[in-house]
Design a protein around this motif. Structure first.
Motif, PDB file in Angstrom:
ATOM      1  N   HIS A 168     -56.273  23.622 -15.977  1.00 10.94           N
ATOM      2  CA  HIS A 168     -55.914  22.277 -15.563  1.00 10.94           C
ATOM      3  C   HIS A 168     -56.306  21.227 -16.587  1.00 10.94           C
ATOM      4  N   VAL A 169     -57.487  21.365 -17.147  1.00  7.14           N
ATOM      5  CA  VAL A 169     -58.002  20.333 -18.052  1.00  7.14           C
ATOM      6  C   VAL A 169     -57.764  20.722 -19.512  1.00  7.14           C
ATOM      7  N   LEU A 170     -58.068  21.962 -19.874  1.00  6.15           N
ATOM      8  CA  LEU A 170     -57.907  22.376 -21.272  1.00  6.15           C
ATOM      9  C   LEU A 170     -56.478  22.805 -21.557  1.00  6.15           C
ATOM     10  N   ARG A 171     -55.648  22.832 -20.534  1.00  4.30           N
ATOM     11  CA  ARG A 171     -54.264  23.286 -20.639  1.00  4.30           C
ATOM     12  C   ARG A 171     -54.212  24.626 -21.351  1.00  4.30           C
ATOM     13  N   LYS A 172     -55.024  25.535 -20.870  1.00  3.53           N
ATOM     14  CA  LYS A 172     -55.119  26.917 -21.349  1.00  3.53           C
ATOM     15  C   LYS A 172     -55.679  27.034 -22.758  1.00  3.53           C
ATOM     16  N   GLY A 173     -56.151  25.923 -23.309  1.00  3.46           N
ATOM     17  CA  GLY A 173     -56.812  26.012 -24.610  1.00  3.46           C
ATOM     18  C   GLY A 173     -58.180  26.662 -24.435  1.00  3.46           C
ATOM     19  N   ASP A 174     -58.804  27.045 -25.566  1.00  3.21           N
ATOM     20  CA  ASP A 174     -60.111  27.693 -25.494  1.00  3.21           C
ATOM     21  C   ASP A 174     -61.238  26.670 -25.407  1.00  3.21           C
ATOM     22  N   PHE A 175     -62.287  27.062 -24.732  1.00  2.62           N
ATOM     23  CA  PHE A 175     -63.503  26.250 -24.748  1.00  2.62           C
ATOM     24  C   PHE A 175     -64.079  26.232 -26.159  1.00  2.62           C
TER      25      PHE A 175
END
Lengths: 294, 265, 354
Positions: A168-175
């Motif tokens: 939801h927040v990272l739009r499936k990007g990595d931490f």
């Protein structure tokens, strides 16, 4: 002599086995989301009080674990803080099951910083920038903030909160690689309250009890107002903004069954969705379902 | 006291005592191990302590370098003098004392180090660092303990590769290296074969020219061969103390006669 | 005299003959069988542990090797990862490119499995805690064996055993809740401003994790060192004292060197345990898979990754296989460590023969 001991041991084991089969109670096993663990335990406890014939055992392990356990037939119900993925639905279907969703409550993910941090609100884009490592120091968000490294906290990858935040927040990007993964939301609440440079997130219910921290208002996109998921004093969850879907990081909490619920499982789930269950949902600082709340 | 002087071998040997015990009592906790023992040995003489097992002779010589104090709960009464000075006085440093009074133990106990390091150990702990001095003293001590010719080519070898008799002579060399005046030997040959024993006995004969020696032994012939004076202990008490040939040829006490002829003990 | 009389008596002879007959009877089949059964049982017990080790190795490698087939080897070192950028004017964050980095991000659109940061974490924690617990553990061991009176020993030794028995999760929780933040506050100024350690910014970090692990290892090392020192014959101590050495000189130059193989084994064992410790590092070391030269930054260990990710990793999936591979790596390193210990101890044993 040795022989006699071995025989004795076998007899005892057989007796134990027999006695464990002898109990007549119908049992429901539940596993899954750690976020929902306390809620489900409380629900189960009260339900068992009213229905002494039913034995409900509740364990955590993360939403993924619960869904996997259910589709492997190990437990009757999975508690999940996220919706089943297409992959998981497929996996269950491959096993010959048709998983059913039962929304039981709503949850909102709160984002919090230490109370000495002047930051009051944050946009989803800023959160994404912070948690993907695009922004490393607080003053890169706002020049008025201290020029100190941002210390990132997240839950472990086996938890629904993690998945929800990531999608939801990272739009499936990595931490960002320097994100610290803690094993429990309570640990995040405590740590953020201790660390002046920290930012952390988790189920909002945990954060209303936190000390020395401030829950941030979250703005969905530029131009929209930033929404605080708690009351102004930070002591209570603001049910309204979550129920109406105004708060940008909120989600339903649900139970999954292998197939259409029946028998004891069905009556338990119905009870949860009914007034008694929803009252407990509210008491446990989650947000009751809109219909029941009225 | 009168009794003690009567037993003194001084009537035959007028030299003053170098090591002297005065009315020594020794306790392990409540249990008394030595009762009122007074005896001594003049400079450059060998005193043999004989007696049955558990008679207190080992305890007695261990009191002379105060190694007996290491057992917790021990207590010493009376006085011990070395070179005329009390070693039990409060201001006596046991480190200096043990440098003056060397000791060789019942079982050979070389350190798990090289032959060289075993001998140099005492010097190193007293702060001697320069190689020339160490080399010199190691050679001197090994020569003095009649081991040099056997080990001079393998000083770096482990001391544990030596035979039992060689190990015991190494322990003597280790004791000699720190330049003591007195040498205490607690049954030094009890773990050795007859040939090794012979070598140690010969060594004691030469060492006697430079050191005052107290030796505990179970072996009557050994006492007769190596010592000038002999003292017989019995149940913590001193029975007889005289010149060795007197003790063995003309014992005064019945107990002594029975013991040396093998009828008791 | 009396004995001779007894021997000649008829009664004695009769008893003796009867007894002799009984003792010289052939050993019964049952008796021999019993001996055999006991032997077999003990052999089975011994085999069981060997089989267990073999099975663990086999299983880990079998499952782990699959991962090597699914992902190129270089990916276990470093991978490409997205670089994002924040635009404060538009308030948007976008992906602007990629860079090669050591990333452990197993749950991702494109999973990234660089084990380098995990190995960094494991070895960093193990080395720091080995250092701390060598100092303390050997110190306590020496104290117990060489200095403490019997009464003090009787108090301290059981307490060490209790410390060994405390579940690691309790130690982890204690470190997390009670120790971590005060240390950070202390280190970054506060009351003892002279103690200011630069770069000590995060309460949960490699150092705190290592400190927690030390709590577990110190008693192990102390106990083993104590045993090793007490195995040194008292004769050696006496010999050293008898040439005028102080107690400390005796310990340092004679007793400790004589016990060196035992002490060394204790240290390696401690290191191995630190490498395998899971719960404490998961709770206190910050759990971020990042390589940072600063020991006061968080790390994530191999064990913590396995423990916290295995639950969510689908069995048979790539993530699970990679975790098995990490486990195989860990077991291999521990195994090599044990081999080194055996070799070194044998070498010393030959040289010292104690």
């Amino acid at each position: 002599m040795l022989f006699r001991q071995v025989v004795g041991l076998l007899v005892v084991m057989l007796a134990l086995l027999a006695s464990s089969h002898a109990q007549s109670k119908s049992t429901i096993a539940i596993s899954g989301s750690d976020t929902m663990l306390a809620l489900t335990q409380k629900l189960a406890e009260d339900y068992m009080k009213a229905n002494p014939d039913v034995q409900i055992s509740v364990t955590g392990g993360g939403s993924g674990r619960g869904i996997a356990d259910t589709s492997e037939g190990l437990v009757e119900i999975a508690q999940s803080s996220r919706q089943m993925s297409q992959k998981e639905i497929q996996a269950a279907k491959d096993n010959g099951y048709d998983p059913q969703e039962h929304v039981a409550a709503l949850d909102a993910i709160a984002v919090a910083v230490h109370k000495d941090n002047p930051l009051k609100e944050v946009s989803l884009a800023q959160l994404r920038a912070i948690y993907t490592g695009a922004v490393k120091k607080w003053n890169e968000i706002d020049p008025s903030l201290p020029a100190r490294d941002i210390v990132l906290y997240s839950r472990e990858a086996n938890c629904g909160t993690y998945d929800f935040f990531k999608e939801h927040v990272l739009r499936k990007g990595d931490f960002a690689k320097n994100t610290s993964y803690l094993a429990a939301t309570a640990a995040i609440v405590n740590t953020v309250g201790m660390d002046k440079n920290a930012i952390g997130f988790g189920g909002v219910a945990y954060f209303v009890h936190g000390q020395n921290l401030r829950v941030l208002a979250v703005r969905e996109i530029k131009g929209k107002p930033a929404i605080l998921p708690v009351t102004a004093d930070g002591k209570h969850v603001d049910y309204d903004v979550v129920q109406k879907g105004i708060y940008p990081i909120s989600r339903p909490l649900q139970y999954y069954t292998r197939e259409a619920a029946a028998g004891e499982v069905k009556s338990f789930l119905d009870w949860i969705k009914g007034p008694e269950g929803q009252k407990i949902v509210g008491e446990m600082d989650y947000i009751p379902l809109p219909a029941a709340a009225k | 006291m009168a009794d003690a002087t009567a037993r003194s071998p001084n009537e035959a040997d007028s030299a003053p005592y170098y090591v002297e015990l005065r009315r020594l009592n020794f306790f392990y906790g409540e249990k008394q191990a030595i009762y009122d023992v007074s005896l001594g040995v003049p400079k450059n003489r060998v005193l043999a302590l004989i007696g049955p097992s558990g008679c207190g002779k080992s305890t007695l010589i261990k009191a002379v370098n105060r190694i007996s104090e290491l057992t917790p709960g021990t207590r010493t009464e009376g006085d011990i003098l070395v070179g005329g000075e009390s070693i039990l006085a409060a201001n006596v440093n046991t480190i200096e004392l043990r440098q003056r009074v060397g000791m060789v133990f019942q079982k050979p106990n070389p350190f798990p180090k090289s032959i060289y390091e075993n001998v140099a150990y005492g010097l190193r702990i007293h702060g001697v660092r320069d190689k020339a001095t160490l080399d010199g003293v190691v050679e001197w001590a090994l020569r003095h303990s009649a081991l040099w010719d056997e080990v001079k080519d393998r000083l770096k070898a482990s001391a544990l590769d030596l035979s039992g008799g060689q190990q015991q002579r190494l322990c003597i060399a280790r004791a000699l290296a720190v330049q003591p005046d007195v040498l205490l030997m607690d049954e030094p040959c009890s773990a050795l074969d007859p040939i090794a024993t012979g070598k140690i006995e010969d060594l004691i004969q030469t060492l006697r020219e430079d050191y005052t020696i107290l030796i505990v032994t179970h072996n009557m012939q050994q006492a007769a061969r190596v010592s000038d004076h002999t003292a017989l202990m019995w149940m913590g008490k001193l029975i007889e103390h005289n010149r060795t040939e007197e003790v063995f040829t003309n014992p005064r006490e019945k107990i002594t006669e029975d013991y040396i002829t093998g009828r008791s003990g | 005299m009396a004995a001779r009389g007894l021997r000649e008596s008829a009664e004695f002879r009769a008893t003796s003959a009867a007894l002799r007959a009984r003792l010289r009877r052939p050993v019964s089949l049952f008796f021999r069988l019993k001996e055999r059964v006991i032997e077999w049982f003990l052999l089975a017990c011994g085999m069981l542990s060997a089989i267990a080790v073999a099975l663990i190795f086999f299983f880990l490698f079998k499952e782990g090797i699959v991962a090597l087939r699914m992902v190129p080897l270089s990916q276990f070192i470093s991978t490409l990862s997205d670089v994002t950028k924040y635009d404060p004017v538009e308030d948007v964050t976008t992906v602007v490119g990629q860079q090669r980095d050591f990333i452990w991000q197993p749950v991702s659109e494109t999973p990234k499995f660089s084990v380098v940061p995990l190995m960094w974490g494991s070895f960093g924690i193990a080395l720091i805690s080995a250092f701390i617990s060598t100092l303390c553990g050997v110190g306590i061991g020496i104290y117990l064996s060489e200095i403490a009176t019997r009464r003090t020993r009787d108090i301290i030794k059981p307490m060490l055993e209790v410390l060994v028995g405390i579940p690691t999760v309790v130690i982890g929780f204690f470190m997390l809740a009670v120790i971590a933040e005060p240390i950070r506050a202390l280190a970054s100024g506060g009351v003892f401003s002279w103690l200011h350690i630069p770069f000590y910014n995060r309460s949960l970090n490699m150092f705190v994790g290592a400190l927690g692990v030390s709590f577990v290892i110190i008693p192990v090392i102390a106990s083993l060192v104590d045993d090793a020192l007490r195995a040194v014959p008292n004769d050696l101590r006496a010999a050293s004292l008898a040439v005028g050495a102080t107690r400390w000189q005796t310990t340092w130059r004679v007793t400790l060197p004589a016990a060196v193989s035992g002490v060394f084994a204790a240290l390696i064992l401690g290191f191995g345990r630190a490498l395998g410790e899971t719960m404490i590092v998961m709770m206190c070391a910050g759990n971020a898979p990042v390589i940072h030269l600063n020991p006061f930054e968080p790390v994530r260990t191999m064990t913590a990754s396995i423990a916290s990710e295995m639950g969510a990793a689908q069995y048979g999936g790539l993530h699970a296989h990679v975790l098995f591979l990490v486990g195989a790596l860990l077991v291999t390193m521990t195994f090599l460590l044990n081999v080194v210990v055996e070799i070194v101890i044998n070498k010393y044993r030959k040289r010292i023969r104690l």
